[in-house]
Design a protein around this motif. Structure first.
Motif, short mmCIF file in Angstrom:
data_model
loop_
_atom_site.label_atom_id
_atom_site.label_comp_id
_atom_site.label_asym_id
_atom_site.label_seq_id
_atom_site.Cartn_x
_atom_site.Cartn_y
_atom_site.Cartn_z
N ILE A 67 0.84 -1.21 0.00
CA ILE A 67 0.00 0.00 0.00
C ILE A 67 0.87 1.24 0.00
O ILE A 67 0.59 2.24 -0.67
N SER A 68 1.92 1.18 0.79
CA SER A 68 2.82 2.33 0.86
C SER A 68 3.42 2.61 -0.50
O SER A 68 3.53 3.77 -0.93
N ALA A 69 3.82 1.52 -1.16
CA ALA A 69 4.42 1.71 -2.49
C ALA A 69 3.39 2.25 -3.46
O ALA A 69 3.68 3.14 -4.28
N VAL A 70 2.18 1.71 -3.34
CA VAL A 70 1.11 2.21 -4.25
C VAL A 70 0.87 3.70 -3.99
O VAL A 70 0.71 4.52 -4.92
N ASN A 71 0.82 4.04 -2.72
CA ASN A 71 0.57 5.46 -2.37
C ASN A 71 1.68 6.36 -2.93
O ASN A 71 1.45 7.47 -3.40
N ARG A 72 2.90 5.81 -2.79
CA ARG A 72 4.01 6.62 -3.31
C ARG A 72 3.87 6.82 -4.82
O ARG A 72 4.09 7.92 -5.34
N ARG A 73 3.49 5.72 -5.47
CA ARG A 73 3.35 5.84 -6.92
C ARG A 73 2.18 6.78 -7.26
O ARG A 73 2.24 7.59 -8.20
N LEU A 74 1.10 6.69 -6.47
CA LEU A 74 -0.06 7.56 -6.71
C LEU A 74 0.32 9.02 -6.50
O LEU A 74 -0.05 9.91 -7.29
N LEU A 75 1.06 9.26 -5.45
CA LEU A 75 1.50 10.64 -5.20
C LEU A 75 2.38 11.14 -6.33
O LEU A 75 2.27 12.31 -6.76
N ALA A 76 3.22 10.24 -6.79
CA ALA A 76 4.10 10.65 -7.90
C ALA A 76 3.26 10.95 -9.13
O ALA A 76 3.51 11.93 -9.86
N THR A 77 2.23 10.10 -9.34
CA THR A 77 1.38 10.33 -10.53
C THR A 77 0.62 11.64 -10.39
O THR A 77 0.47 12.42 -11.34
N GLN A 78 0.12 11.88 -9.17
CA GLN A 78 -0.61 13.14 -8.95
C GLN A 78 0.30 14.36 -9.19
O GLN A 78 -0.10 15.38 -9.75
N GLU A 79 1.54 14.21 -8.73
CA GLU A 79 2.49 15.33 -8.92
C GLU A 79 2.73 15.57 -10.40
O GLU A 79 2.78 16.72 -10.87
N GLU A 80 2.88 14.43 -11.10
CA GLU A 80 3.10 14.57 -12.54
C GLU A 80 1.87 15.19 -13.20
O GLU A 80 1.99 16.03 -14.11
N LEU A 81 0.70 14.76 -12.69
CA LEU A 81 -0.54 15.32 -13.26
C LEU A 81 -0.63 16.82 -12.98
O LEU A 81 -1.00 17.62 -13.85
N ARG A 82 -0.25 17.22 -11.76
CA ARG A 82 -0.27 18.65 -11.43
C ARG A 82 0.70 19.42 -12.33
O ARG A 82 0.39 20.52 -12.81
N ARG A 83 1.86 18.81 -12.52
CA ARG A 83 2.82 19.48 -13.38
C ARG A 83 2.28 19.58 -14.80
O ARG A 83 2.45 20.61 -15.48
N ALA A 84 1.63 18.49 -15.24
CA ALA A 84 1.08 18.51 -16.60
C ALA A 84 -0.02 19.56 -16.72
O ALA A 84 -0.13 20.29 -17.72
N GLN A 85 -0.87 19.65 -15.67
CA GLN A 85 -1.93 20.66 -15.70
C GLN A 85 -1.35 22.07 -15.72
O GLN A 85 -1.83 22.98 -16.44
N ALA A 86 -0.30 22.25 -14.94
CA ALA A 86 0.34 23.57 -14.93
C ALA A 86 0.91 23.89 -16.29
O ALA A 86 0.79 25.03 -16.80
N ASP A 87 1.55 22.86 -16.90
CA ASP A 87 2.10 23.09 -18.25
C ASP A 87 0.98 23.43 -19.24
O ASP A 87 1.13 24.29 -20.11
N GLN A 88 -0.15 22.65 -19.05
CA GLN A 88 -1.27 22.91 -19.97
C GLN A 88 -1.82 24.31 -19.77
O GLN A 88 -2.14 25.02 -20.73
N GLN A 89 -1.93 24.75 -18.50
CA GLN A 89 -2.43 26.10 -18.23
C GLN A 89 -1.49 27.15 -18.83
O GLN A 89 -1.92 28.16 -19.39
#
Length: 726
Positions: free
Chosen positions: A37-59
């Motif tokens: 679960i911890s590893a999944v959470n870490r990966r999820l957090l990483a994905t969310q961060e990437e998504l935030r970065r992608a959204q910022a780039d898109q904006q």
């Protein structure tokens, strides 16, 4: 974690913690799940961060795109503003040659409203009929191949406006590819105004060139050194430049600058007709090819100079005789007096008037009178020395200044020479006429020193000669002034007599010699002077005529005569004709017909009772005018008699043509009856011819019984005189 590792972990947990293997397995699986679960959470957090970065780039990309869109819109707005406000017309054509855009300037130039050009075939709408097909084919080739001879060039052509009129334009076309299609953008400039200005400028240049080249005024352009840089044809001709021309030659600056008095210089020239002449030189500072220059104008003033000379002659020379006129004579007289005063010399001033001139001028006409004056001037011109002056004062009056005349005897000798010059008769229209002068003389300084006084003295002396019959000379004396003053006083008294009613009419009877019956009367003018008593006409009639008072007195006589006729008729007196003498001056200067008509109407008198007696000399001097006057008077019913017949130039043949009822023998012939057989023969011949023409003959001045007897024997019709009735 591998399977081996998991088994080792289970054994370890079970051994150390002493728990059952199953529980250890659960424990270990729990741990593993937590780790997962911890590893999944870490990966999820990483994905969310990437998504935030992608959204910022898109904006950021959206913001950049919006900024780019805003920039594009701004550029489009700028481009639209440029095209909408451009002075030149801008339009866009698609591959078929249809207009897909046209700015307002293009619409205004071509006369279309907003949007009306969109969709129109540019060649069918805008090209002239003769160029429409060629332009359309060329554009199709451009759309197909992307090339054209007009790309990148500016062409001048004519476009058709909406109303069919044409406008001159300059057209530039560039290629433009839109949506994979070949387009063309055109820039069109209305050059009509410019072409008109260019045409007007060309015309102005041509006119200026024509003005410069064809002007008869010479035009030169000089540089600062006075060298000719331009010369028109007139200047070349006026200055006789020859084949080498004037350009490059020197033109004297002193000539161009004008005279010291500021007036233009005058130089000799050759006129356009080859004759020599004079030109006035005028200069103006100007610029020529960017440098200081001088514009020189050569005005041909030959005719003006000749006119000035003629004006000078007219101002100081008599136009008819060529002698000095009154103005020049006055100037010469002043100069002569000043010279005589300096040198202590004497002057003689002569004033001359031609006798009989008026008679000749009136009878033969002004042409003969002018010829007589010119001939007289020629004779006078031969008399003086270089220091003397002969002038014409006007009319038939001449004056002469003779220098260095010591005394009256010398002056009278000059006057005799002047009279001698008129001994020979003058030939006028083939007839010899004897014309003599009346000459008055005065002396400087013995009689006067003032020019005006000298002239008046000579005039007064001449007038006295004239009054005594002419053909003589007389030196001025103070007595002459007294006589003239006396005449002025007499004139004043005559004017007062007319105003105060001191004139009176007397009536001398006329009798028919066959029946001795009184058939008429002649009016006789008398002056009832308040101190000198009754005065006869011989004492005042010449002055009445010379002053013009005879016009007013004559009008009064006519009116008084008609009033008297009316009085006799009202008293029942047997009707008589009443004769009134008409002065030659009256006949010439007043409307006798109107005066007679008014007097008859005023007093209600029938015209048949009134007779007008006109002197033969007056009739002859104005025959044409007199004939018309006599016919008008006869038309009124007034009788006309010729007075003093035999003293002038009239003939019975001439009188036959006029409405004359009677002729009156001059008293000179009647007085000579019984004394001179020749006069009796003349009277007999006159009676025979006049009565043969149906004219009555009246003898006046009958004073003796012998005269009356002879007239009866000669069968004269009527008679009057002191013998019959005073």
């Amino acid at each position: 974690m591998t399977l081996g590792g998991l088994v080792s972990l289970l054994a370890l947990v079970s051994a150390n913690w002493r728990v059952p293997l199953g529980l250890a397995l659960v424990f270990v699986l729990g741990i593993l799940y937590a780790l997962h679960i911890s590893a999944v959470n870490r990966r999820l957090l990483a994905t969310q961060e990437e998504l935030r970065r992608a959204q910022a780039d898109q904006q950021r990309a959206f913001a950049d795109l919006e900024a780019a869109n805003r920039g594009l819109e701004a550029e489009r707005a700028k481009l639209r503003g440029i095209t909408e406000t451009a002075v030149d017309g801008i339009f866009l054509l698609d591959s078929e040659g249809r207009i897909v855009y046209a700015n307002p300037a293009a619409e205004r130039t071509l006369g279309y409203g907003s949007g009306e050009l969109i969709g129109r075939d540019a060649h069918l709408s805008l090209a002239t009929p003769e160029s429409r097909d060629q332009a359309h084919l060329a554009y199709r080739r451009f759309a197909r191949e992307g090339r054209s001879r007009v790309l990148g060039t500016t062409r001048s052509l004519v476009a058709v406006r909406r109303d069919g009129s044409q406008v001159s334009v300059e057209l530039s076309i560039a290629t433009l590819r839109l949506d994979g299609q070949q387009h063309a953008i055109g820039v069109m400039r209305d050059v009509s105004a410019r072409l008109r200005m260019e045409q007007e400028l060309d015309e102005s240049r041509e006119n200026l060139q024509s003005l410069m080249e064809e002007n008869r005024t010479g035009i030169l352009v000089l540089d600062a050194q006075g060298r000719v840089r331009f010369a028109n044809a007139a200047a070349e001709s006026l200055l006789a430049s020859g084949e080498q021309g004037l350009v490059g030659t020197d033109f004297p600056r002193s000539t161009a600058a004008g005279g010291p008095d500021g007036h233009p210089n005058e130089i000799p020239i050759n006129r356009h007709d080859g004759a020599p002449g004079t030109a006035a030189v005028a200069v103006t500072e100007t610029r020529w090819q960017g440098n200081l220059a001088y514009l020189v104008m050569l005005h041909d003033i030959t005719e003006r100079k000749a006119a000035e000379q003629r004006m000078q002659q007219l101002a100081f020379q008599d136009g008819l005789t060529g002698l000095p006129n009154r103005e020049l004579f006055s100037d010469r007289l002043v100069q002569a007096i000043e010279l005589a005063q300096r040198e202590g010399k004497g002057l003689a001033l002569l004033f001359m008037d031609l006798d009989r001139f008026k008679e000749i001028n009136d009878s033969l006409g002004h042409g003969a009178g002018d010829h007589l004056l010119r001939s007289a001037a020629e004779r006078l011109r031969a008399l003086p020395r270089a220091s003397d002056t002969i002038a014409r004062m006007g009319g038939d009056e001449f004056t002469a200044i003779f220098y260095d005349v010591p005394d009256a005897a010398a002056a009278e000798g000059l006057a005799r020479r002047l009279l001698d010059a008129f001994d020979e008769p003058f030939d006028l229209e083939g007839t010899a006429f004897a014309v003599t002068p009346s000459v008055g003389i005065t002396l400087y300084p013995s009689l006067a020193t003032d020019p005006d006084v000298l002239l008046r003295q000579a005039d007064s002396a001449m007038y006295e000669v004239k009054r005594r019959g002419g053909n003589a000379y007389r030196l001025f004396s103070p007595q002459i002034t007294l006589v003239r003053r006396s005449r002025l006083a007499l004139e004043k008294e005559l004017r007062a007599a007319l105003r105060d009613g001191d004139f009176a009419l007397f009536y001398q009877p006329q009798v028919e010699l066959g029946s001795e019956r009184c058939v008429g009367c002649e009016t006789l003018l008398r002056w009832s002077h308040p101190t000198r008593g009754l005065q006869l006409p011989s004492g005042f009639l010449p002055l009445l005529e010379s002053t013009g008072l005879i016009l007013d007195v004559g009008a009064w006589v006519l009116d008084e005569a008609c009033r008297q006729i009316r009085g006799w008729l009202d008293q029942g007196v047997e009707p008589l004709t009443l004769s009134v003498n008409v002065s030659p001056i009256q006949a010439e200067h007043s409307d006798i017909h109107a005066l007679v008509t008014q007097a008859l109407e005023r007093h209600g008198v029938e015209p048949r009772y009134l007779v007008l007696e006109i002197a033969e000399t007056a009739l002859f001097s104005r025959l044409t005018q007199a004939a018309g006057l006599l016919k008008r008077l006869a038309g009124l019913g007034v009788g006309v008699h010729i007075d003093n017949f035999g003293t002038g130039h009239a003939s019975l043949a001439m009188i036959k043509q006029l409405p004359v009822k009677a002729v009156k023998l001059d008293r000179g012939f009647v007085t000579a009856l019984g004394l001179d057989s020749a006069d009796e023969a003349l009277v007999r011949a006159t009676l025979t011819m006049a009565q043969g023409l149906g004219k009555r003959v009246i003898a006046e001045g009958v004073e003796t019984a012998e005269q009356l007897a002879i007239l009866r024997r000669l069968r004269c019709d009527w008679a009057q005189g002191f013998l019959i009735g005073r």
